[in-house]
Design a protein around this motif. Sequence first.
Motif, PDB file in Angstrom:
ATOM      1  N   LEU A 102      61.537  -9.935  25.581  1.00 46.28           N
ATOM      2  CA  LEU A 102      61.385  -8.498  25.376  1.00 46.28           C
ATOM      3  C   LEU A 102      62.242  -8.079  24.200  1.00 46.28           C
ATOM      4  O   LEU A 102      63.468  -8.160  24.248  1.00 46.28           O
ATOM      5  CB  LEU A 102      61.797  -7.729  26.629  1.00 46.28           C
ATOM      6  N   GLY A 152      53.393  -2.420  30.295  1.00 43.80           N
ATOM      7  CA  GLY A 152      53.432  -2.248  28.851  1.00 43.80           C
ATOM      8  C   GLY A 152      52.067  -2.278  28.210  1.00 43.80           C
ATOM      9  O   GLY A 152      51.889  -1.793  27.081  1.00 43.80           O
ATOM     10  N   LEU A 159      57.636  -0.298  22.608  1.00 41.92           N
ATOM     11  CA  LEU A 159      57.253  -1.656  23.005  1.00 41.92           C
ATOM     12  C   LEU A 159      55.918  -2.060  22.393  1.00 41.92           C
ATOM     13  O   LEU A 159      55.034  -2.581  23.080  1.00 41.92           O
ATOM     14  CB  LEU A 159      57.188  -1.769  24.533  1.00 41.92           C
ATOM     15  N   TYR A 162      55.592  -6.075  22.418  1.00 44.01           N
ATOM     16  CA  TYR A 162      55.560  -6.532  23.813  1.00 44.01           C
ATOM     17  C   TYR A 162      54.263  -6.096  24.498  1.00 44.01           C
ATOM     18  O   TYR A 162      53.587  -6.899  25.147  1.00 44.01           O
ATOM     19  CB  TYR A 162      56.768  -5.958  24.548  1.00 44.01           C
TER      20      TYR A 162
END
Length: 297
Positions: A102, A152, A159, A162
């Motif tokens: 992450l 996500g 993010l 990710y």
Amino acid sequence: MNFEGRTAIVSGAGRGIGRSHALLLAELHAHVVVNDLGVDREGRGVDRVPAESVVAEIVAAGGSASANHSDVSSAEGAAELVEGAVQMFGGIDILINNAGVLTGHDFPFTPVDDLRRNLDVHLVGAFELTRAAWPHLRMSDAGRVVMTSSSGLFGDLDLIAYGSAKAGVVGLAAGLAAVGARDGVGVNTIAPIANTRMSDPDPVFDSFTPRDVSAVVAYLAHSDCQLNGVTLAAGGGRVARIAIGESAGHVQQDLTIEDVADNIDTICDTGELFVPNDMAGYFRAFLGRVSDRKRLP
């Protein structure tokens, strides 16, 4: 429900949710291969201790486990992990693709290296490891694969890389599930929320234990589970399905830009969402709806 005589590989099992998966599967009598490269949250560094500590914990409790430190994002590392599992336990019945990283992002300043790092571990790693394990999963009478996505995939401004990788996992799992329907291997996906080093330091997650997620993963990995191509959200004791679907939409001949504008609310209305089982089912339904336009006045 137990896993007597079954062998499971769990990637990224040295800490957090992966560790919890490994401990529960071993508790339920599976042979467990604990894979972990020992990197930090952003995928840097190498440490053999996490995987070996989990194995020691399992063995101390009377379970059966071995440690592996291969990099699953490479074809060589994935093959090494699979070959080691087969040599140690004679085969593979279960694959839990859990390894992940992450990295924080600030788009548009996010470097492409962040995207590549996330794709390599989450998506390429799951692809390579599943590809290496597939021949052995096919030979099992209950081959099961559990992929790991995330909330996500719904999008978050911090993010980007990710979330892109985690959304890709869902697409990969859908394709693998189609192959699995042919080969007798069940492929499903988990989207977990739990209090680990990967989660934000927010008190709201304090009661979100990895064990709650592992119970769902264990079910998806069990021979009794007949699901295929399903994504389940799990966290805090709640389990729900995440599905990609299509609205009923709007159909008419000789569609114009004005027609789209006039009917955009109907087009976007998800009240009658259709969730296909696979691409072939989607196209059958799509073509059936398009053919309705021929009956329009």
